[in-house]
Design an enzyme around this catalytic site. Structure first.
Site, mmCIF file in Angstrom:
data_model
loop_
_atom_site.group_PDB
_atom_site.id
_atom_site.type_symbol
_atom_site.label_atom_id
_atom_site.label_comp_id
_atom_site.label_asym_id
_atom_site.label_seq_id
_atom_site.Cartn_x
_atom_site.Cartn_y
_atom_site.Cartn_z
ATOM 1 N N ARG D 90 0.818 -1.214 0.000
ATOM 2 C CA ARG D 90 0.000 0.000 0.000
ATOM 3 C C ARG D 90 0.857 1.271 0.000
ATOM 4 O O ARG D 90 0.495 2.280 -0.610
ATOM 5 C CB ARG D 90 -0.985 -0.039 1.172
ATOM 6 C CG ARG D 90 -2.234 -0.872 0.785
ATOM 7 C CD ARG D 90 -2.866 -1.625 1.899
ATOM 8 N NE ARG D 90 -3.917 -2.537 1.436
ATOM 9 C CZ ARG D 90 -3.680 -3.744 0.879
ATOM 10 N NH1 ARG D 90 -2.432 -4.173 0.702
ATOM 11 N NH2 ARG D 90 -4.685 -4.511 0.496
ATOM 12 N N GLU D 93 2.014 1.535 -3.509
ATOM 13 C CA GLU D 93 0.893 1.986 -4.334
ATOM 14 C C GLU D 93 0.732 3.508 -4.237
ATOM 15 O O GLU D 93 0.567 4.195 -5.251
ATOM 16 C CB GLU D 93 -0.375 1.286 -3.838
ATOM 17 C CG GLU D 93 -1.628 1.612 -4.612
ATOM 18 C CD GLU D 93 -2.857 0.887 -4.027
ATOM 19 O OE1 GLU D 93 -3.099 -0.262 -4.382
ATOM 20 O OE2 GLU D 93 -3.570 1.488 -3.202
ATOM 21 N N SER D 116 15.923 14.194 -0.739
ATOM 22 C CA SER D 116 16.966 13.194 -0.512
ATOM 23 C C SER D 116 16.418 12.029 0.309
ATOM 24 O O SER D 116 15.625 12.224 1.224
ATOM 25 C CB SER D 116 18.130 13.825 0.245
ATOM 26 O OG SER D 116 19.105 12.848 0.552
#
Lengths: 164, 164, 164, 164, 164, 164, 164, 164, 164, 164
Positions: D90, D93, D116
C-alpha cells in the site's frame, strides 16, 4: 529518432528490392561481408566515406540523402521480441548453452579476456555437410581483448587528477 | 564453481581485515588503482604473476593457495539485487539518464565506436568541491574502440573458409 | 506530456544540427560541461535563467518558445531498451561489476554515505593512453552525502507533530 | 556477506525480544526515531559511536561483538518479494499513484530538485482521526537537493584533468 | 536432479585439472571439437559409447561411474545470470543486433528455414588478424532445416487418426 | 478509455497553467491538500459534487464538460517507467528499504493491520532543517485497518449461502 | 516490416471471411492441415509455389499481390500477451507441467534428441470421448533430431579453416 | 525469519494431519471460515487470544509454544511460482479477465471505492449445479472503502504540522 | 484485430452510457449476471443468439452490426498494467495470499481437481455487514473439474493411433 | 512442502531405475499413458486407489509409504528455467507461434470454448515419416469446455444469496 531510423531502413530495403540483388551479390561488389551489407541497410552500422561510392554503384537507387543518413553513427538496437524468431532463438540457445565452454576455451587459449563484438566480423556461408546436405556456417571473428591490469602509472587520466 | 568463488572472496576479505589496511593503502603499495585492488579481493579480476609478490608483501596473510586461486581467470558476475544498494543505484541512474548524451559526444569526438570496459581503468578519488565539501570522483577510463567496417579481405577467418 | 518532451527535444536537435556546432564547442561557449549541454538539448536538465542568454548566443536558432520550454523542470526518463546500445551497456556493465568495490572504497574514504547523482557533474574527455591510442575518460563527480543518523531532536517535522 | 548480515540481524532481534521493549520505547531512551531504531536492529543503518552507549543502556543484551558489527556501514538491501506484504504494497501503491503529483509540487515549491533519501528522517506516529479512529501517520522528511547546473568552472575534478 | 548434474560436472572438472590437459589437447586426442569436449565435461552433452574409451584414454582419472553418468541424456540448462559474463554478453549482443540480417541471408541463400542448433557443430579457433593481433574465431555450423509445408498426406500421424 | 483519461488530464493541466496558480494556492482556496489537487487534475481522484463549485471558482477555465469528466470514478494507473524519475525512485527506495521496520512498528503500536491507502491523506510541506536548509516533508496519513478475524457468524454473505 | 505483416494478415482474413469457408474446408480443398492453413493466412508460414494455385482456387479473393506477399519467408512472431488467452494458456500449462516427462520419454524411446518444431506438422481434430462428449485432439508431429556428436572430421567448416 | 515461518507452518500441518480433521471440521468447531483456518495453520493470519482455546480444543496437538507463535502478526507472503498451480492460475485468470467489469460495477453500485482485502472474509463452499454436478463456490466478502476526499481540515496530522 | 476489439468495446460503452442504465439494470432485464453483462460490453464474452434480442431490448442503441460483432468468439485479454488498479490489485492479493488454502480445501472437499474458470459464474453483490456498513460480495462459482486419470483405454485419440 | 515433493520424486525415480523398466513398459502394464506414468513418478499427478496395486506390481520397489505419498493431491509446479531445455522450448515455441490458429479452429469446429488441460490425456508416440525417418508424435486430447453463458437463474450460489 528511432522512428526515423526505421523509416530510413525501410527506404533502404525498397532500394535493395528494386535492384533485384541479394545481400551476397552486393557483398561481392562492395568487398564487404554479407552480414555487414545487411546491417548497413537496416541502419545498424555506419557507412564509411570510402565505401559509399561502391555501395551506390551496387545499388543505383541510393539517393545522396540516403547515403548522408547512412553515414551517421547509428543508435544500435533491436526489438526484444526478436528472440521469438526461430532462427534467432536457436543462435541465442547455442550462445547460452555453450557460453561457459566458449569462455573457458578462450581463457585457456588466449588468457583472461574476451572476443570483441566491436572489432568484429560476421558472415554467413553455405557448405555441404558430410551427408551432402546444406549447412549454414555462421562465423564470428572478433579481436581478442585482454582485461587490463589497472596499474596507476598506466592510467593517464588518474595521474593528471593527482598531479596538483 | 560460483560458490567456491564467493568462499575464496570471503577468505580474501578476512586477510584484508586482519591486515588493517584500506584499499587505498594496498593500492599505493602495489601500484594498482584502488578499485582494482577491491576487484582482485572479490575475485572479479585476475591477479597477474608479476603483481602477486607485491600483493603478498602488502597483505602478508595471503597464502600461496589463495594466490593460486587469484591467478585464475574469474567468472565475472554480480547479484542482480545489488541495484537496490543506494550507491550502486545512483551510478546506474546516471548511466541510464546520461547514456544517450555520452554516446553522442563519443561519436562527435572520436567517431562511431565505444569506450571499452575491458581495456579499462577505474578509480575513486576524494576532492573538495567549490563549497569546500567532500566530493566523490569516479573515473572510467577506457580505450576507444571503433566499430570495424567488415571488409571481406580483412576477415582472415573468412578468407580461409573460402580459400579451398 | 512525455510526447511533448520528445517533440521539443527533436526540435532542439535540429537547432544544433543547423548550427553546425559540436557539444564540445557549445560547452566551451557556455561554460557548461559537454554532457550537460547534451542533457539540456534532450530536455533531461532544466535551463537556468542566467545561462539562457549564453545558450541562445551559442545556438541562435533557439526561439523564445523553445527557451521557455527548456526552463521547465523536466520529467527525467529513458527508454529501457537503451541498455541494448553497446556504449551504454558497457557503462552499465562496469557499474554493476565494480559496484560493490566502489561502495566499499567510498565507505573507507568518506564513511557511510553515497555519491549524489543530483549534486553531480559529468563530462567526457579524450586523452592519449600510454600506448598512444585514444581513450575515453568519463568522469562522475558527485557530492558525498552521509546517511543521516535519525535523531528525533533533529527531525523538525516530527517535533511539531508531537508538540501539541 | 549478506548471510552474516541476516544472522546479525536475527541476533539483534533476539536481544530486543528479551528486553521486552518496543521500538518506541527504545527510540525514546536513545533519542532516535522509532523507524531508525528498527533499521539499526536489522542492519539497514550504521550505529554511530556516540549513540552506541545509549543503545547498549536501552538493550543490555547487546554484546560488544554485536555493537562492533552494528558500527560497520551496511549493504542496504531488501527481499524483492517484500512488495507482497500488504502494508508495504500500500505504501508502494501510494508512491506510484501519487508520484507525479508529489514531484510537481516539489518543483513548484522548491524548484528543480528532489527530496533526498539519504539526508532523511522517517517516523511512524499514531493519531486519532476526525472520526475518532486510529490513523497511522508516516512522515518522510528529506533534505531538498537541487539538480546542479553543471558549470565547468565548478567541476573541480575536471579543471584538474584539463590543467596540463 | 539438477544438483547431481552440477556435482558430476564438478568432479569431471577435477579430473581434467588433475590431467593437466587443455580442452584443445583433449579435443585432439579424441577427435571432438574443443567446445564439445567442454560441453561433455559440464554434462551439457551425452557421451557416446564409441567415444567413451577415447575420452578415458585422454583423461585417465575418469572412473567407470563417471563415464556411466556422462552417457545419460543430460537436462540442458544454464544459469540465467550467465548473461552478465562479459564474454557471453558480447556473443548475445552480436546475435541480437545481427539477428535479422542473419535470418534474411539464410532466407536468400537457402530458403525459408533455419540453422539447426541440434545437428550442430561449434568450435573456437585462434587466428592472427591483418594487424598481426590475436583474434577469436567462433564457428557455428548447423544443418539447414526448411520449415515443412504441412500437407495432410505427409502427416503420417494424422492419416491414422482419420483412418477409421 | 485510458487515452481519453490522458487527454482530459492534459486539458486540465492547460486550465491550471492559464490560471497561473500553483497547486498550493488552489489547495488553499478549495480546502484540499496540495497533493489531492494535483491528483484531481491528472484524473487520479474523483471530484466530489460539493467541491466542484469551489474548484471552478479557483480555476475559472474549467468547463462544465471537464467538471463532468472529473466527477467520474477514474481508472487509477501510472506509467511503470515513472520509477526512473529520481524523485519517485527515492520515495520507492525509502518504502522498500524501510518497509519491514514500518510494518513492525505498526504491529507494535496498533496490532496486526495496515495503513489504508484508500482512507488516506497525503501532503507535501516545506520546512527548514536544523541547519537552516530547505527540507521536503511528505506525510502519509491513513486509517489503521486491522486484519479481520474471519468468524463465520460475522460473514453475512456466508450465512445466507448456508441458510437453505 | 512487422506492420505490413499485420496489414497483409488482416487482408487475408477478410478474403477468408468473404469466402465463407472454414479453415477445415480450405484444408480439405488444398491438402494442407487445418492449422497450417490458418498459419498461412496470418503470415506465419510461407506459401509454396506449387500450393499457390490450389489456395487461390479455394479462396478466389486472393489477388496476385497477396499471393506474392504470402510467398515471402515471414518473420515469425507473436504478441507475448497471447499467453493470457485461456486456450493458449492451457496449452502452455500442459507443455510446462508435462515437459520433463515428455523429454524423458523421448530420451527412452528415441535417444538424446528432440522433436523438431521446423520439420513439423500440427492439426486440430474433433473426436467423441468415452462419455460421448466432444474432445479437442491437438497433434504435434515433428521429426526426431538427435543431438550431433561434434566430431572434428565431420565438421566441414572447421576442416577448411584448419586446412591451410 | 521467513524460514522460521515455514518451519512453524510445517509443524502446524503435522498437528492437523495427526488430528485427522479437515479444515471444514475445524472451522465448524471454532466458528471460523474454512479458508481462515487454513490461513492460520500456514501462518498467514494472526491467532486471536479469544480463539486460541477453541483452536486448541479442536487440535489438541497444539503446544503452548506453537500457540504463542500463532499469535504474532505474520509477514504475509507467497511463492511467486504459486501462479503455476492450475487452481490458483484459474482464480488469477478470472480476476484479471473480469477485473475491469468488477471495478465498474462496484463504482455503479457503491461509488468510487474498493473492496477491502483486510476487513475481508473468504470461504469455499460446495454446491450442486443445475446439472446436478459439483461446483466450487468461492466467496470474497470485503468492506466497501470509499476513496477519501483529502480535505485539509480532516487531515489531523497536517493541522498539527501547520499549527506553529 | 485487437484494435477492432477495443473500438467495438468503446462503441458498446457509448450505447450503454446513452441508455442511462446500470449493469445491474441490464442484468435484471436480460437474466444475466451483472459481471457477465459488463464482460459482453467489453467484448470479453460471446453474445449467444438467444440472448441477443433481450440485450437489444435493454439497449435499443445496439445496431445489428454491433450485435453481429458481439456474437463472434472474442480473443480474451487484458492490459497487464490493470494490476495497478487498487480494486484489481486487492483481488489479486487475496488470490495469491489465500491461494494455497483454497486449493487444499478444494482437495479435501472435492478431491484432486480445480474450479473451472470456463464453466463459471461471477457476480458482485451489495450487502450490509454486522456493523451495518456496506460490503462487496464477489462470488466465483465454477464447476469442479477432477484431474483425469489418463488411462489408455479411455484415450480415444490414442486408440486410433495405435489401431493400425 | 515443495522440498518433500522433490525428495519423494527422487525416491520414485530410483525405484524406476532399479526396476529397469521404461515409462512405456510401465504404461503397458498399468494401462496408463506413458506421459501419465512419468507424471506420477515426479509427483505431478495423484495416484488413484484402484491403480495403486497395478503400479506396485509393475514397480515392486514401491513401499507402502511411497504409495501413500503418491495418493495425495500434489502441488503442481515446474522450474521456470525448464524453458531453456531444447525439447521443452520447441514445444513452447509451437504453442505460442500456432496459438491463435489453434484457437480459431477450435472456435470454428466447436464454438466459443477451450480444450481442457484437466480432463486431459497426453501421450508420446514413435512413428515413421514418409521419408522413413523417426518422428515424435505428441498428442494432447482434452475435453471441449464451452464458456458458459452466465444466466442468473443457472447460478445456484447467487439465487441463494438473493433469496432473503
Amino acid at each position: 529518432m528511432e522512428e526515423s531510423k526505421s523509416s530510413v531502413a525501410s527506404q533502404l530495403m525498397s532500394v535493395k528490392r528494386i535492384s533485384g540483388k541479394s545481400y551476397g551479390q552486393i557483398a561481392e561488389e562492395t568487398g564487404l561481408t554479407n552480414v555487414y551489407v545487411a546491417q548497413l541497410l537496416r541502419r545498424q552500422a555506419q557507412l564509411k566515406a570510402d565505401t559509399a561510392p561502391k555501395l551506390q554503384a551496387a545499388l543505383p537507387g541510393l539517393t545522396d540523402g540516403l547515403l548522408q543518413e547512412m553515414m551517421k553513427p547509428p543508435l544500435r538496437s533491436y526489438d526484444p521480441n526478436l528472440i521469438q524468431e526461430p532462427t534467432v532463438y536457436r543462435l541465442n540457445e547455442a550462445v547460452m548453452h555453450f557460453g561457459e565452454s566458449i569462455k573457458e576455451i578462450i581463457n585457456e587459449e588466449f588468457g583472461d579476456g574476451i572476443m570483441s563484438a566491436i572489432d568484429f566480423y560476421c558472415s554467413v556461408d553455405k557448405v555441404k555437410g558430410v551427408d551432402g546436405k546444406d549447412r549454414v556456417v555462421l562465423t564470428f571473428d572478433g579481436k581478442y581483448l585482454p582485461h587490463t591490469e589497472q596499474k596507476s602509472e598506466h592510467m593517464v587520466s588518474r595521474l593528471r587528477l593527482q598531479g596538483d
